[in-house]
Design a protein around this motif. Structure first.
Motif, PDB file in Angstrom:
ATOM      1  N   CYS A   1       0.953  -1.185   0.005  1.00  9.25           N
ATOM      2  CA  CYS A   1      -0.069  -0.118  -0.033  1.00  9.25           C
ATOM      3  C   CYS A   1       1.031   1.106  -0.073  1.00  9.25           C
ATOM      4  N   SER A   2       0.304   2.577  -0.124  1.00  9.63           N
ATOM      5  CA  SER A   2       1.298   3.578  -0.148  1.00  9.63           C
ATOM      6  C   SER A   2       1.781   3.594   1.354  1.00  9.63           C
ATOM      7  N   GLU A   3       3.142   4.523   1.364  1.00  9.09           N
ATOM      8  CA  GLU A   3       3.534   4.631   2.756  1.00  9.09           C
ATOM      9  C   GLU A   3       2.692   5.253   3.659  1.00  9.09           C
ATOM     10  N   ARG A   4       1.819   6.335   3.165  1.00  6.65           N
ATOM     11  CA  ARG A   4       1.101   7.048   4.080  1.00  6.65           C
ATOM     12  C   ARG A   4      -0.141   6.233   4.662  1.00  6.65           C
ATOM     13  N   THR A   5      -0.550   5.326   3.737  1.00  7.25           N
ATOM     14  CA  THR A   5      -1.498   4.325   4.405  1.00  7.25           C
ATOM     15  C   THR A   5      -1.027   3.440   5.427  1.00  7.25           C
ATOM     16  N   PHE A   6       0.306   3.046   5.035  1.00  3.99           N
ATOM     17  CA  PHE A   6       1.109   2.070   6.020  1.00  3.99           C
ATOM     18  C   PHE A   6       1.130   3.117   7.333  1.00  3.99           C
ATOM     19  N   LEU A   7       1.612   4.338   7.466  1.00  6.80           N
ATOM     20  CA  LEU A   7       1.801   5.218   8.368  1.00  6.80           C
ATOM     21  C   LEU A   7       0.506   5.303   9.275  1.00  6.80           C
ATOM     22  N   PHE A   8      -0.549   5.675   8.637  1.00  3.39           N
ATOM     23  CA  PHE A   8      -1.665   6.112   9.583  1.00  3.39           C
ATOM     24  C   PHE A   8      -2.233   4.549   9.872  1.00  3.39           C
ATOM     25  N   ARG A   9      -1.946   3.477   9.407  1.00  4.40           N
ATOM     26  CA  ARG A   9      -2.496   2.122   9.990  1.00  4.40           C
ATOM     27  C   ARG A   9      -1.873   2.088  11.219  1.00  4.40           C
ATOM     28  N   ILE A  10      -0.657   2.303  11.219  1.00  2.39           N
ATOM     29  CA  ILE A  10       0.368   1.902  12.539  1.00  2.39           C
ATOM     30  C   ILE A  10      -0.105   3.274  13.487  1.00  2.39           C
ATOM     31  N   ALA A  11      -0.390   4.255  13.131  1.00  3.23           N
ATOM     32  CA  ALA A  11      -0.811   5.230  13.899  1.00  3.23           C
ATOM     33  C   ALA A  11      -2.139   5.172  14.591  1.00  3.23           C
ATOM     34  N   HIS A  12      -3.048   4.374  13.691  1.00  2.00           N
ATOM     35  CA  HIS A  12      -4.538   4.124  14.290  1.00  2.00           C
ATOM     36  C   HIS A  12      -4.058   3.066  15.261  1.00  2.00           C
ATOM     37  N   ASN A  13      -3.497   2.161  14.942  1.00  2.00           N
ATOM     38  CA  ASN A  13      -3.147   0.980  16.014  1.00  2.00           C
ATOM     39  C   ASN A  13      -2.639   1.436  17.140  1.00  2.00           C
ATOM     40  N   ARG A  14      -1.694   2.449  17.144  1.00  2.00           N
ATOM     41  CA  ARG A  14      -1.261   2.964  18.616  1.00  2.00           C
ATOM     42  C   ARG A  14      -2.215   3.632  19.118  1.00  2.00           C
ATOM     43  N   CYS A  15      -2.997   4.404  18.661  1.00  6.55           N
ATOM     44  CA  CYS A  15      -4.200   5.173  19.151  1.00  6.55           C
ATOM     45  C   CYS A  15      -5.186   4.323  19.895  1.00  6.55           C
ATOM     46  N   ILE A  16      -5.374   3.219  19.234  1.00  5.69           N
ATOM     47  CA  ILE A  16      -6.361   2.047  19.924  1.00  5.69           C
ATOM     48  C   ILE A  16      -5.479   1.663  21.162  1.00  5.69           C
ATOM     49  N   ASN A  17      -4.455   1.395  21.177  1.00  5.62           N
ATOM     50  CA  ASN A  17      -3.566   0.850  22.116  1.00  5.62           C
ATOM     51  C   ASN A  17      -3.618   1.933  23.258  1.00  5.62           C
ATOM     52  N   HIS A  18      -3.610   3.155  23.129  1.00  4.40           N
ATOM     53  CA  HIS A  18      -3.488   4.273  23.996  1.00  4.40           C
ATOM     54  C   HIS A  18      -4.781   4.122  24.586  1.00  4.40           C
ATOM     55  N   ILE A  19      -5.947   4.288  23.973  1.00  3.16           N
ATOM     56  CA  ILE A  19      -7.354   4.409  24.727  1.00  3.16           C
ATOM     57  C   ILE A  19      -7.521   3.238  25.469  1.00  3.16           C
ATOM     58  N   ALA A  20      -6.784   2.081  25.203  1.00  7.09           N
ATOM     59  CA  ALA A  20      -7.016   0.866  26.174  1.00  7.09           C
ATOM     60  C   ALA A  20      -6.348   1.071  27.536  1.00  7.09           C
ATOM     61  N   ARG A  21      -5.284   1.759  27.359  1.00 10.28           N
ATOM     62  CA  ARG A  21      -4.448   1.994  28.494  1.00 10.28           C
ATOM     63  C   ARG A  21      -4.734   3.165  29.309  1.00 10.28           C
TER      64      ARG A  21
END
Lengths: 168, 195
Positions: free
Chosen positions: A57-77
């Protein structure tokens, strides 16, 4: 990927997307400090994930995917969200008249407050749409169908209007 | 295709938010520092294990008692067991299989389950380790129970350490149980993006 190449790619990606990542992190954080910590988490996750990027996928998509996953971890913590701190003005931007700058800052703070109050599934899509992503990109970042993006975005827009209307 | 052209005004408002204070170079520096800290923690844990084994070997070498070498065997075996259990508990929790949200949630849920499971296993291992060391001392070195139970090492590691360790593990497990419930709820809420 060699370390200098990884480093270069990391810096290029972050430099190009830092403001957008900051806004994304801000929509999951209750304060600028929490946003900056989350941004650091995202940077760490990006650094670790970069060698696994295969260009599917594009690097931007990859980056935002990672960012979203971190955000989900963050709200769980995190603890319950603190009240939204007053948004400071960007000190680097001194070309706008002060009234306009104040008005824009208030509008963006109000919008941020409304976005933060959206349910997670709506918040995810609206934040990406506000970053100029199209349905296909949003679907790719979140791993959902484009139809689902449309449905969630419609609901998010309606909810956002209601929330913004509550606080004129 | 532009997602909702009517969002344009909101986009403008959204994108005027103040930029983060940190720049990419500053973030990179902190990433490097965090990576070094993680490596140091792993080295410290490995070094700690080797130090304990080394101290036991040192004591055994100085002791004239033939049973002293059993301490070395016991310590090495126990350290190995702890590391093996830790590796078994952390299976599938190192990193997500890909960068998708489903994989990310899956690995977070596995980590929580692993911490919840680690509490009773950790407490059982701690107590088994203590009891095991008391038994071999009593059998091989011929020490009295009363004498062993009142040594400073036993008071610190046993009477104080065991309850403190157990409480800390149980509190941590409880926190992770809550996080686990949240993550599982999140997976249901996120629907097709997380399945």
């Amino acid at each position: 990927m060699t370390d200098p190449a990884r480093e270069q790619r990391f810096l290029t990606l972050l430099n190009a997307n830092l403001p957008a990542l900051g806004r994304l992190a801000g929509s999951y954080a209750g304060s600028t400090g929490e946003r900056d910590d989350l941004l650091q988490d995202i940077a760490m996750a990006l650094w670790q994930a970069l060698p696994r990027f295969r260009g599917e996928c594009s690097e931007r998509t990859f980056l935002f995917r990672i960012a979203h996953n971190r955000c989900i971890n963050h709200i769980a913590r995190r603890r319950p969200m603190e009240s939204l701190q007053a948004m400071e003005l960007d000190p680097a931007d001194d070309t706008r008249p002060i009234d306009q700058a104040l008005g824009q800052a208030q509008d963006s703070a109000r919008l941020l407050g409304a976005v933060q109050r959206l349910p997670l599934i709506q918040r995810q899509v609206i934040v990406l749409a506000l970053e100029d992503m199209d349905y296909q990109e949003i679907a790719s970042v979140l791993g959902i169908s484009e139809t689902n993006v449309g449905v969630r975005l419609n609901r998010a827009r309606t909810a956002l209007k209601k929330l913004m209307g509550e606080r004129p | 295709m532009n997602a909702m052209p009517e969002l344009n005004e909101l986009r403008q408002q959204w994108q005027t938010q103040p930029a983060p204070r940190a720049d990419a170079a500053a973030l990179r520096k902190r990433v490097a520092a965090d990576t070094r800290a993680n490596t140091r923690t792993l080295i410290a844990l490995s070094f700690g294990t080797l130090l304990i084994i080394g101290a036991t070997v040192f004591n055994a070498a100085r002791s004239a008692h033939p049973g002293a070498w059993f301490a070395v065997v016991y310590t090495v075996a126990f350290a190995l067991l702890v590391w093996l259990v830790a590796m078994w508990l952390s299976r599938g929790t190192w990193r997500p299989r890909d960068e998708s949200m489903a994989a990310c949630l899956d690995v977070s849920i596995r980590r929580c389950r692993s911490v919840v499971l680690a509490a009773p296993i950790g407490i059982a291992l701690y107590i088994a380790g203590l009891i095991g060391s008391l038994i071999w001392r009593q059998k091989l070195l011929g020490l009295e129970w009363q004498q062993m139970l009142n040594t400073p090492a036993m008071i610190i590691a046993g009477w104080i350490g065991a309850p403190l360790y157990s409480i800390a593990m149980l509190i941590n497990a409880q926190l992770h149980r809550r996080r686990l419930a949240f993550l599982e709820g999140l997976r249901r809420q996120l629907g097709d993006g997380a399945e």
